[in-house]
Structures are given as structure tokens and as C-alpha cells.
Design a protein around this motif. Sequence first.
Motif, PDB file in Angstrom:
ATOM      1  N   ASN A  28       0.829  -1.216   0.000  1.00 34.22           N
ATOM      2  CA  ASN A  28       0.000   0.000   0.000  1.00 34.22           C
ATOM      3  C   ASN A  28       0.865   1.268   0.000  1.00 34.22           C
ATOM      4  O   ASN A  28       0.346   2.372  -0.011  1.00 34.22           O
ATOM      5  CB  ASN A  28      -0.991   0.001   1.180  1.00 34.22           C
ATOM      6  CG  ASN A  28      -0.298  -0.095   2.514  1.00 34.22           C
ATOM      7  OD1 ASN A  28       0.925  -0.285   2.569  1.00 34.22           O
ATOM      8  ND2 ASN A  28      -1.043   0.021   3.598  1.00 34.22           N
ATOM      9  N   TYR A 145     -10.536   0.433   7.955  1.00 36.58           N
ATOM     10  CA  TYR A 145      -9.350  -0.409   7.781  1.00 36.58           C
ATOM     11  C   TYR A 145      -8.917  -0.842   9.169  1.00 36.58           C
ATOM     12  O   TYR A 145      -8.843  -0.024  10.086  1.00 36.58           O
ATOM     13  CB  TYR A 145      -8.213   0.363   7.089  1.00 36.58           C
ATOM     14  CG  TYR A 145      -6.962  -0.482   6.904  1.00 36.58           C
ATOM     15  CD1 TYR A 145      -6.937  -1.526   5.975  1.00 36.58           C
ATOM     16  CD2 TYR A 145      -5.815  -0.251   7.659  1.00 36.58           C
ATOM     17  CE1 TYR A 145      -5.793  -2.307   5.805  1.00 36.58           C
ATOM     18  CE2 TYR A 145      -4.668  -1.032   7.495  1.00 36.58           C
ATOM     19  CZ  TYR A 145      -4.671  -2.059   6.560  1.00 36.58           C
ATOM     20  OH  TYR A 145      -3.553  -2.843   6.392  1.00 36.58           O
ATOM     21  N   TRP A 148      -4.301  -6.200   8.090  1.00 30.60           N
ATOM     22  CA  TRP A 148      -4.150  -7.020   6.883  1.00 30.60           C
ATOM     23  C   TRP A 148      -4.576  -8.479   7.059  1.00 30.60           C
ATOM     24  O   TRP A 148      -4.564  -9.247   6.098  1.00 30.60           O
ATOM     25  CB  TRP A 148      -2.681  -6.983   6.429  1.00 30.60           C
ATOM     26  CG  TRP A 148      -1.709  -7.315   7.527  1.00 30.60           C
ATOM     27  CD1 TRP A 148      -0.967  -6.423   8.241  1.00 30.60           C
ATOM     28  CD2 TRP A 148      -1.390  -8.613   8.045  1.00 30.60           C
ATOM     29  NE1 TRP A 148      -0.226  -7.077   9.185  1.00 30.60           N
ATOM     30  CE2 TRP A 148      -0.457  -8.426   9.089  1.00 30.60           C
ATOM     31  CE3 TRP A 148      -1.803  -9.912   7.753  1.00 30.60           C
ATOM     32  CZ2 TRP A 148       0.060  -9.487   9.826  1.00 30.60           C
ATOM     33  CZ3 TRP A 148      -1.288 -10.966   8.493  1.00 30.60           C
ATOM     34  CH2 TRP A 148      -0.366 -10.734   9.502  1.00 30.60           C
ATOM     35  N   VAL A 156     -10.935  -1.365   1.275  1.00 27.85           N
ATOM     36  CA  VAL A 156     -11.275  -0.174   2.061  1.00 27.85           C
ATOM     37  C   VAL A 156     -12.150   0.763   1.236  1.00 27.85           C
ATOM     38  O   VAL A 156     -13.060   1.396   1.763  1.00 27.85           O
ATOM     39  CB  VAL A 156      -9.979   0.552   2.507  1.00 27.85           C
ATOM     40  CG1 VAL A 156     -10.305   1.814   3.282  1.00 27.85           C
ATOM     41  CG2 VAL A 156      -9.131  -0.369   3.365  1.00 27.85           C
ATOM     42  N   SER A 177      -9.685  -7.770   0.030  1.00 24.60           N
ATOM     43  CA  SER A 177      -8.605  -6.952  -0.543  1.00 24.60           C
ATOM     44  C   SER A 177      -7.393  -7.817  -0.807  1.00 24.60           C
ATOM     45  O   SER A 177      -6.307  -7.323  -1.054  1.00 24.60           O
ATOM     46  CB  SER A 177      -8.231  -5.823   0.418  1.00 24.60           C
ATOM     47  OG  SER A 177      -7.826  -6.368   1.654  1.00 24.60           O
ATOM     48  N   ASN A 220      -9.345   6.015   7.388  1.00 31.51           N
ATOM     49  CA  ASN A 220      -8.611   5.490   6.240  1.00 31.51           C
ATOM     50  C   ASN A 220      -9.314   5.831   4.938  1.00 31.51           C
ATOM     51  O   ASN A 220      -8.892   5.412   3.867  1.00 31.51           O
ATOM     52  CB  ASN A 220      -8.406   3.983   6.384  1.00 31.51           C
ATOM     53  CG  ASN A 220      -7.280   3.694   7.388  1.00 31.51           C
ATOM     54  OD1 ASN A 220      -6.115   3.745   7.030  1.00 31.51           O
ATOM     55  ND2 ASN A 220      -7.624   3.433   8.639  1.00 31.51           N
TER      56      ASN A 220
END
Length: 442
Positions: A28, A145, A148, A156, A177, A220
Amino acid sequence: MGTLKFERSEALSRESAKHIAGGVVSLNRKTDPPVVFVRAQGSKLYDADGHEFIDYHAAFAPFILGHNDPDVNAAVRKALDDGLSLMGSGTTSWEVRLAELVRACVPSLDLVQITNTGSEATAHAIRLSRAFTGREDIILMLGGYNGWHNDVARAVMPDAAATGPRVSPGEYAFVPSSAGIPEGTQRRVHLVNFNDLDSVEYVLRRYPIACVLTEPALQNIGIVPPQPGYLQGVRKLCDAYGALFVFDEVKTGFRASLGGYQGLCGVKPDLSVFGKAIANGYPLGVIGGRRDVMELFAHPDAKKRVLIAGTYNAHPFTSSAAIATIEKLRRSDGEVYRQLEAKGAKLQKGLEGLFAEKGVCAKVSRIGSAFCAYFSDHVPVDWHDLAASHNFDLDRKFRRALLERGVYHFPMAAKQGSIGAAHSEEDLARTLEATRDALRAL
Ligand SMILES: Cc1ncc(COP(=O)(O)O)c(C=O)c1O
């Protein structure tokens, strides 16, 4: 567009792609242009091509004091000089001090545990909630968010086509994601729009929910604050349906106030997780909350015990950084937060003035030192609202135009800007000047 040259950055990025999958660590972080930063100090970032930037990205928000804060660095150096090391056996004086300090700042924390990251802390919060309630399903917010790991790795900013239109009361599909998330996990996660109490109740009525896990303000997708009564309403619903209420304060903790967002909104969560600003850029997370829930980490019956482990948990260097950060924030007796609020207000007023002057339809959303300009006639209430009203293309162009003028925001639409104690009046004035020029150019 753009006159700044990023030749060395581009060369390093090409080199990186030969060795690192995807060319950056933590995907990211991938940006266009691929600026490579080589040094940071206070409010500034310096790139490989010799450019200086006023930094509002703040590495996704940890820098409440600024880069390389002298007191935090001194504490880390002292830990090295004092021969502190990872003991990996028994407790240590620094973890006791850190736990004591965090608890002194956040009254809802009867007990805490220490991790390396926010993601670890949210994973523990979910597992703890499942163990405590004996239920497997959880509620998360669309546009939130929380890290992970499998339970929370949903898009998101998902495509409207993937989520479908707004439904209230109702829920939305888990749009992963990441590949590799078991379908069984996805079925256990229920997504609702933020600020939509009816949908929270709709899901609570249909499924046995272990916890509602949410950022108290969605930070986020810019800054989407809770509407009056929303968090209070979720609190009541959780109590009524026997679910735990978990605040993900990884972004708001130690930034919105010393006591986190919960210190401002007066809602007491059952569990809370912290990260980022707690250690001013060093990797550390905390999970804490109700004694009867947290005690599951040490339940005498092994079948009821919840595992928490980690070779590097409460590492002395990161713990020293967190202790120094919190001690510095506490020593200021509110002054750091008063100044952050004043700087935030000044920037907001300046930006809104410039948008009005140039006839740009935009609103600045802000909670203290965290802010985001939405190119829309209003601050969104949830992801659906944001997706429908925000001019993403203009936002990206605005960020790029600011970059060209020495002001660094993460070059992706609707990402939070963060002010730190190191931002000076001169930085703010330069930022507004750059904004005026960027808007003129756009
Ligand atoms: C609200 C929130 N929760 C959890 C996380 C995950 O924290 P970490 O990146 O330290 O794992 C983040 C990271 O951006 C976050 O913003």
C-alpha cells in the motif's frame, strides 16, 4: 504535469523491483510518482533527488511529535547504551512502565497486552471477542481499515459495483482486498455502513455477533466522524445483543487526545487497540480493555485460554520509544494537543478560505491534528456517500500539484493528512501558499 524531476527515485525504484516483490515493502506504499525518501526530520521529508517536502502523510499517521523526535530518539539510544536487549523470558521493567502509562491515559483499560503492530492487536481483539462470547461472526464497517489479516482484509474503498447500492437496514458483501482468504472467514464477517445504527441492529438480530469492531472515526477514507449519538447507539446495541464493542484506535489513539477518541466521545468500549502515534513512528501496538475479557489471555483452563505470543512483543527499543512518547505527551499537560488543535484549525480555515476564493467545491473534515479535504459540498457520513460525492480525480491532481510545490500528502485520493508537533507556523504558511498556487494551476 510536473516540473520536479525524480530521476534518482525512479532509478532506485527500478532497482527495488528486481529484488522486492512489487518493488516496495508493504504494497500500500506504492506511489506514482515513485518518490524515494532518504531522510526525515521534524515536519520534513527529503527525497533521493534532493527535494524537501513538508510532510502531512506522516507515514500513515504515527508522527504525532514529528520525525526523529529528540526525546524519543534519546530514549532509544539510552536503551541501547544501557544494554537493554530482547530478554524473551519473564516480564521486564519497561513493559511494566509502558502498561502503567497506557492505562493511566486510557481509563477503560483494566489490563493491556503489547504487540508490534496494529494488525496484531486487532487480530487479538477479534479472537478474544470470539472466545469470550462463544460466537464467531463479527461486524466491521465499510470504509474502515483494521489491518491485513484474514478477518479484516476487505477492500477499504470498494467499487460501488462490488458492494451494491446503499441499503439500510442491511449489509454488504465482504469484498476481499487479498486473494487467499478462506470463504468461511468471509462468511463470518458482516459489513455495514458507518453511521448507520439500523444496519448494525439488522445484523445483530440475524447473526450471533462476537464483536462490533470499528474505528471510532473512519480515518482510512479521509476523516469521516461519527454522527452525534452513533457510537452511543452502537454501545447500547452491543449491550442489548451481548456483543463486545471494540474501538480500533490505531489512528485516533494518542492523536485525537491522550485518552484516544474515547476520551472525547465519552463512550466506553469493551476492548481497544492502539498503534501508530503511541510510539511516534516505532513499531508498537497495544490491546486492552475489560478485565474479565483480557483475563482470557491467562485463563487457568487451557481450553478457554486465548493465545497471545510474539518473539518481539514489547521489544525494549520500541517500548522505550513508546514510553518516551507518552511521557512527553503527558508532561506537556495538554499543551501539545492544544497546539495541534490550533494548528489544525488554522490549516482548515486557510484551506477552506482558499477553496472558496478559487470557487472550488470542497470541505475540510478534521479531528484535531487529522484532516482531509473532500472535493464535495459536504463531509461524507460513510463510504457510499463519499464514493458518490467526492471528486477523486481532482483530489489526485491536487495532491500531485502540492507535491510539485513541496507539500507531501500521500498521492491517493481521500487519505488522511496528519499534523505533528514539529509542524511550525512557517510550515503552515508555506502549505497555504503552495495550496493557493496549486489551485491556480489546476
Ligand atoms: C485504523 C487502523 N487499524 C489497524 C491498522 C493496522 O495497523 P498496522 O499497520 O500497524 O498493522 C491501521 C493501519 O493503518 C489502521 O489505520
